[in-house]
Design a protein around this motif. Sequence first.
Motif, PDB file in Angstrom:
ATOM      1  N   GLN A 297       0.906  -1.142  -0.055  1.00 53.93           N
ATOM      2  CA  GLN A 297      -0.050   0.001  -0.166  1.00 53.93           C
ATOM      3  C   GLN A 297       0.936   1.262  -0.102  1.00 53.93           C
ATOM      4  OE1 GLN A 297      -1.869   2.976   0.173  1.00 53.93           O
ATOM      5  NE2 GLN A 297      -1.601   2.727   2.792  1.00 53.93           N
TER       6      GLN A 297
ATOM      7  N   SER B 209      -4.875   3.982   5.154  1.00 56.39           N
ATOM      8  CA  SER B 209      -5.984   3.453   4.196  1.00 56.39           C
ATOM      9  C   SER B 209      -6.739   2.404   4.980  1.00 56.39           C
ATOM     10  CB  SER B 209      -5.464   2.963   2.906  1.00 56.39           C
ATOM     11  OG  SER B 209      -6.559   2.456   1.835  1.00 56.39           O
TER      12      SER B 209
ATOM     13  N   MET C  57     -10.529   0.087   4.208  1.00 58.87           N
ATOM     14  CA  MET C  57     -11.552  -0.481   3.667  1.00 58.87           C
ATOM     15  C   MET C  57     -12.558  -1.230   4.462  1.00 58.87           C
ATOM     16  SD  MET C  57     -10.092  -1.802   0.074  1.00 58.87           S
ATOM     17  CE  MET C  57      -8.949  -0.791  -1.088  1.00 58.87           C
TER      18      MET C  57
ATOM     19  N   GLU D  92     -14.262   3.010   1.597  1.00 57.33           N
ATOM     20  CA  GLU D  92     -13.300   2.997   1.394  1.00 57.33           C
ATOM     21  C   GLU D  92     -12.546   4.627   1.997  1.00 57.33           C
ATOM     22  OE1 GLU D  92      -9.262   3.085  -1.610  1.00 57.33           O
ATOM     23  OE2 GLU D  92     -11.236   2.227  -2.265  1.00 57.33           O
TER      24      GLU D  92
ATOM     25  N   THR E 206     -17.403  -2.169  -5.649  1.00 57.96           N
ATOM     26  CA  THR E 206     -16.347  -1.992  -5.289  1.00 57.96           C
ATOM     27  C   THR E 206     -15.316  -1.134  -6.497  1.00 57.96           C
ATOM     28  OG1 THR E 206     -16.146  -3.614  -3.696  1.00 57.96           O
ATOM     29  CG2 THR E 206     -13.922  -2.807  -4.480  1.00 57.96           C
ATOM     30  N   ASP E 207     -15.386  -1.520  -7.564  1.00 55.44           N
ATOM     31  CA  ASP E 207     -14.723  -1.197  -8.724  1.00 55.44           C
ATOM     32  C   ASP E 207     -15.320   0.529  -8.959  1.00 55.44           C
ATOM     33  OD1 ASP E 207     -13.632  -3.337  -9.351  1.00 55.44           O
ATOM     34  OD2 ASP E 207     -14.956  -3.810 -10.990  1.00 55.44           O
TER      35      ASP E 207
ATOM     36  N   SER F 298     -13.920   2.386  -5.887  1.00 54.80           N
ATOM     37  CA  SER F 298     -12.492   2.805  -6.077  1.00 54.80           C
ATOM     38  C   SER F 298     -11.971   3.570  -7.294  1.00 54.80           C
ATOM     39  CB  SER F 298     -11.578   1.239  -6.337  1.00 54.80           C
ATOM     40  OG  SER F 298     -11.834   0.566  -5.076  1.00 54.80           O
ATOM     41  N   GLN F 299     -12.824   3.673  -8.313  1.00 54.56           N
ATOM     42  CA  GLN F 299     -12.389   4.478  -9.501  1.00 54.56           C
ATOM     43  C   GLN F 299     -12.517   5.849  -8.882  1.00 54.56           C
ATOM     44  OE1 GLN F 299     -14.054   3.838 -13.333  1.00 54.56           O
ATOM     45  NE2 GLN F 299     -14.195   5.638 -13.698  1.00 54.56           N
TER      46      GLN F 299
ATOM     47  N   GLN G 123     -12.356   7.065  -5.881  1.00 54.21           N
ATOM     48  CA  GLN G 123     -11.201   7.309  -4.891  1.00 54.21           C
ATOM     49  C   GLN G 123      -9.968   7.555  -5.519  1.00 54.21           C
ATOM     50  OE1 GLN G 123     -12.076   7.502  -2.051  1.00 54.21           O
ATOM     51  NE2 GLN G 123     -10.307   7.115  -0.580  1.00 54.21           N
ATOM     52  N   GLY G 124      -9.610   7.000  -6.704  1.00 56.64           N
ATOM     53  CA  GLY G 124      -8.414   7.014  -7.378  1.00 56.64           C
ATOM     54  C   GLY G 124      -8.226   8.445  -8.034  1.00 56.64           C
TER      55      GLY G 124
END
Length: 259
Positions: free
Chosen positions: A184, A190, A192, A211, A236-237, A240-241, A243-244
């Motif tokens: 990480q 971080s 989750m 997250e 989740t996808d 996470s997108q 968050q990125g």
Amino acid sequence: MAVPLLLATACGGGDGGDGDAAKKRPSASKATATAKGSSGATVEPVIDADPARLPTTRKAALDLIGQVIADPESFGPGVVARTPYESGPDSWPVLGDDCVWQQGDPGRGVLATLTRSFEVPAAKGKGPLRLAAIMTVHRTDDGARWEMAESIEETMRCPTQQLRQGEFIGGLGAGALGRGEANQINSEDSLMESGEYRSNELGGPHPYFWEQDQILRFTFAVTAKGAKGWTDEEITDLASQAQGTMLIRLHQAVGKKKG
């Protein structure tokens, strides 16, 4: 990314306070002050920040949040803004003694905080997927670390939580990773969390995902409350997108300019 399971609790649960914002404080975290890699050597900062670009006033903090926080496009196609779209900057969820999220005072240590709410409308056999993005700017890095650490006691005290009237999360499992742990490297700390979401409106149980990351004096998070037809991987996808996207924007907003 694999995360170690730290907690596994609850029966029925909640996504509190003003609803989507309530779980912005993590259920488990190490709040690492200095991240180290497996060799024991201190790694380079996550962001080589320009001190002049770090906000020290409420106005500057709100301006920066506006640059960084996710918008519908951050999640990908099909995501739209909900109404109301934004809440804050004085909205701060607090877990009460009754394990129900309520609104409280963010305190002097918080310069500004903002929550945005989104949705993937119901279509093709799937119910409406509710999403949220939350960003907070503290006065100090330690303030952000404390935000990442405080909720350990809260989750132990309240393994079942009510987010708002008729909304619950449960069956929670949470994993926390400091910088340099299990590869990480994107944030100083971080977290989750996943579990089950239930509501009077959408039934359940449905997948739930949350997250949150901390870098310097900033915390930013995404929540996803599932509905009929949505899988854990799909929500989740999406989360996470977004968050990125916020991570990249934070680099651009406060990092030292090259050249």
